[in-house]
Design an enzyme around this catalytic site. Structure first.
Site, short mmCIF file in Angstrom:
data_model
loop_
_atom_site.label_atom_id
_atom_site.label_comp_id
_atom_site.label_asym_id
_atom_site.label_seq_id
_atom_site.Cartn_x
_atom_site.Cartn_y
_atom_site.Cartn_z
N HIS A 133 70.26 -13.51 -10.19
CA HIS A 133 68.93 -14.11 -10.38
C HIS A 133 67.86 -13.03 -10.37
CE1 HIS A 133 70.00 -18.42 -9.77
NE2 HIS A 133 71.03 -17.88 -9.13
N GLU A 145 64.89 -13.23 -11.29
CA GLU A 145 63.55 -13.79 -11.00
C GLU A 145 63.12 -13.60 -9.55
OE1 GLU A 145 66.28 -15.48 -11.74
OE2 GLU A 145 66.42 -17.39 -10.68
N CYS A 187 72.39 -16.86 -14.48
CA CYS A 187 73.43 -17.45 -13.63
C CYS A 187 74.21 -18.51 -14.42
CB CYS A 187 72.83 -17.98 -12.33
SG CYS A 187 74.04 -17.91 -11.01
N1 GLN Z 1 77.01 -23.43 -10.69
C1 GLN Z 1 77.24 -22.07 -10.97
C2 GLN Z 1 78.05 -21.39 -9.89
O1 GLN Z 1 78.09 -21.85 -8.79
C3 GLN Z 1 75.95 -21.30 -11.24
C4 GLN Z 1 75.01 -21.28 -10.10
C5 GLN Z 1 73.62 -20.89 -10.44
O2 GLN Z 1 73.18 -21.00 -11.59
N2 GLN Z 1 72.86 -20.45 -9.47
O3 GLN Z 1 78.64 -20.37 -10.12
#
Ligand code: GLN
Length: 572
Positions: free
Chosen positions: A538, A540, A411
């Site tokens: 994600h 995970e 992410c």
């Molecule tokens: N801050 C980033 C976004 O909002 C990544 C978010 C995250 O890592 N879950 O796109």
């Protein structure tokens, strides 16, 4: 609590009785309910005990699910800082939930949903919306019965779906907390309505050891059981967290003073891994006594073959590697819970002990970079929000890219990989995400059009399961065992800016996974590097004991390979 009973009108009780098949027809309810409460202190591991019990029941063939009721006023934990509440876990249906749901999925390999996590905020929001719609016209809306009814309804949603034989409901917090009172009252009512052997209470408590006296102490447990009793609830089973074995005498004393059968006093001693807990609970007979209390047959012993195979591999690794987890919430273990567990699953699959070194991204400077990365055979750059610590993350990406160290960016970690490549390879000086710098000359990560008009922060990110098409012949596709279409969970607002896609691809960072409908980039990779992948989602969240996630499995395999090559190079 009881004083409020006078507000319940005869109409209400009659309405309720006619609705409830148990009381009306005297039939056994289709679904059985287990409520898990906690006493003495928080952080006793109610989630792990609930998940372990669920695992044992599932392994006996009962269709089991778990639900968590959280007594805080946030509508969901999505707006909570990880320092406050640990990681926010995301379900397929896009619910931002308590991290205990992660344990449930990892243990049971069963998907959870919005219905599996309820907070006080959500309960009140729903009751207040009903009040505004006029559903209670003429009535005073009160904690009892309106809030408690809403809680009971939420508890029974899963049971009424017909998908489960047993629903385990974990009540967050500790008995006696002001916040928990409506939940405890709702449980009391449900126990009364559903009747003995259709619903039971498992109470988790602490038996502290006083080293000066050399003794285990039962008094705090007696008091917490008494607190439950004051709310009209009798614990059926006591699970006692302890650092030392409970003697026969202590068990007898607990049984006598806490009003439970001796076989219902279950010891839960500290374990070296959470994955031992189901086995320990089975040895203590938690599943047997639970089934007895629920009047369910216990003749089929739990089939834990797969679980034991996992434990065997987890405990007897053939190799050892060290990876770095670069993030800014590293002080709190729970902040990256699912990532750490996914690494554990992948380690067991590859028979590798994976040591994870947490590295605070704010501490990675140009001067400290080499030293911080020393001895790592793989690097994960973690998810996150906001500007703090991002330059350290970018330095870690650069190191992994230039040194050929296996890299997994998750992410925000993927977004950092894109920024790093833009700045240091494509020469886009000052490239950034508009989350960090609205005026960057090269907004390589930016907001989707739909996100630009959103002002509410809660529940408005790109959330939950989204499809991703894997490009043929890429590392990503190889890691996913040749699949062409996958689905992964998201929780972010910003995206790879497709205006730069052609420039990136000709520069060497390719988009190997794309959401076809929107064209959004889901995966980037570097074909010139041994193993370098960044994912906008994600992975995970979907890794379980039964199904370790292919991306983590592939990463750990590459890390092991890298270690072997490193030592070969040293020998040569
Ligand atoms: N801050 C980033 C976004 O909002 C990544 C978010 C995250 O890592 N879950 O796109």
């Amino acid at each position: 609590m009881f004083g409020n009973f006078r507000h319940i009108t005869r109409d209400f009780l009659q309405h309720f009785v006619s609705l409830n098949p148990v009381t009306k027809k005297g039939q056994m309810a289709a679904t059985k309910y287990i409520f898990v409460t906690g006493g003495v202190t928080s952080s006793l591991g109610k989630g792990i005990i609930a998940a372990s019990l669920a695992k044992l029941l599932q392994a006996r063939g009962y269709r089991t699910t778990i639900q968590k009721l959280d007594p805080y006023i946030n509508v969901d934990p999505g707006t909570l800082n990880p320092y406050e509440h640990g990681e926010c876990y995301v379900t397929d249906d896009g619910a931002e939930t308590d991290l205990d749901l992660g344990h449930y999925e990892r243990f049971l390999n069963v998907r959870t949903s919005q219905a599996n996590n309820v907070t006080t905020g959500r309960i009140y929001q729903s009751v207040i919306e009903k009040e505004r719609r006029g559903e209670f016209l003429g009535k005073t809306v009160q904690v009892v019965p309106h809030i408690t009814n809403e809680i009971k309804e939420r508890i029974q949603i899963l049971g009424n779906s017909g998908e489960y034989d047993i629903v385990i409901t974990e009540i967050g917090g500790t008995v006696g907390d002001i916040e928990s009172l409506p939940y405890i009252e709702a449980v009391r009512q449900l126990l009364w309505e559903l009747g003995d052997s259709n619903a039971i209470v498992v109470h988790l408590t602490l038996i502290p050891y006083l080293s000066a006296a050399g003794e285990l102490k039962t008094k705090p447990t007696q008091h917490s059981v008494k607190t439950l009793m004051e709310s009209g609830i009798k614990a059926d089973i006591l699970v006692c967290r302890t650092e030392h074995e409970l003697t026969g005498d202590i068990r007898q004393k607990l049984a006598l003073f806490c009003n439970v059968k001796p076989e219902a006093v279950i010891q839960s001693i500290d374990a070296s891994t959470i994955y031992d807990v189901p086995i320990m609970m089975q040895e203590e007979g938690l599943d047997t006594v639970t089934l007895k209390k629920l009047a369910l047959p216990d003749d089929t012993p739990p089939d834990l073959t797969q679980w034991n195979e996992f434990l065997e591999r987890h405990k007897n690794p053939q190799h050892e590697v060290t990876i770095g987890l670069v993030g800014k919430y590293v002080e709190l273990q729970d902040s990256y819970k699912s990532i750490l567990e996914a690494v554990t699953h992948a380690g067991a699959l590859n028979e590798v002990k994976v040591n994870v070194r947490s590295i605070h991204s704010e501490h990675i400077t140009d001067a400290s970079l080499e030293q911080k990365m020393k001895g790592l055979q793989g690097i994960i750059v973690a998810p996150g929000f906001g500007e703090r610590g991002i330059e350290g993350k970018i330095r870690a990406v650069r190191f992994a890219r230039e040194q050929g160290v296996p890299f997994l960016g998750i992410c925000l970690g993927m977004q950092m990989a894109v920024i790093e490549f833009g700045r240091n390879v494509l020469g886009l000086e000052g490239a950034n995400s508009t989350e960090m710098d609205e005026n960057t000359p090269y907004p390589v990560i930016s907001l989707m059009e739909e996100q630009k008009s959103i002002t509410n922060k809660g529940g408005t990110m790109r959330l939950g399961a989204w499809d991703c098409e894997l490009q043929a012949g890429t590392l990503a596709q190889q890691v996913y065992h040749g699949q062409t279409a996958i689905s992964e969970r998201h929780r972010h607002r910003y995206e790879f800016n497709n205006d730069y896609k052609a420039e990136y691809e000709s520069g060497g960072l390719i988009a190997s996974g794309i959401n076809k409908e929107t064209g959004l980039v889901e995966i980037v990779e570097l074909p010139s590097h041994p193993w370098f992948i960044g994912v906008q989602y994600h992975p995970e969240y979907k890794s379980t004991v039964a199904n370790p996630h292919p991306l983590f499995a592939g990463f750990v395999k590459a890390v092991l390979q890298h270690k072997k090559e490193q030592s070969n190079a040293r020998v040569a």
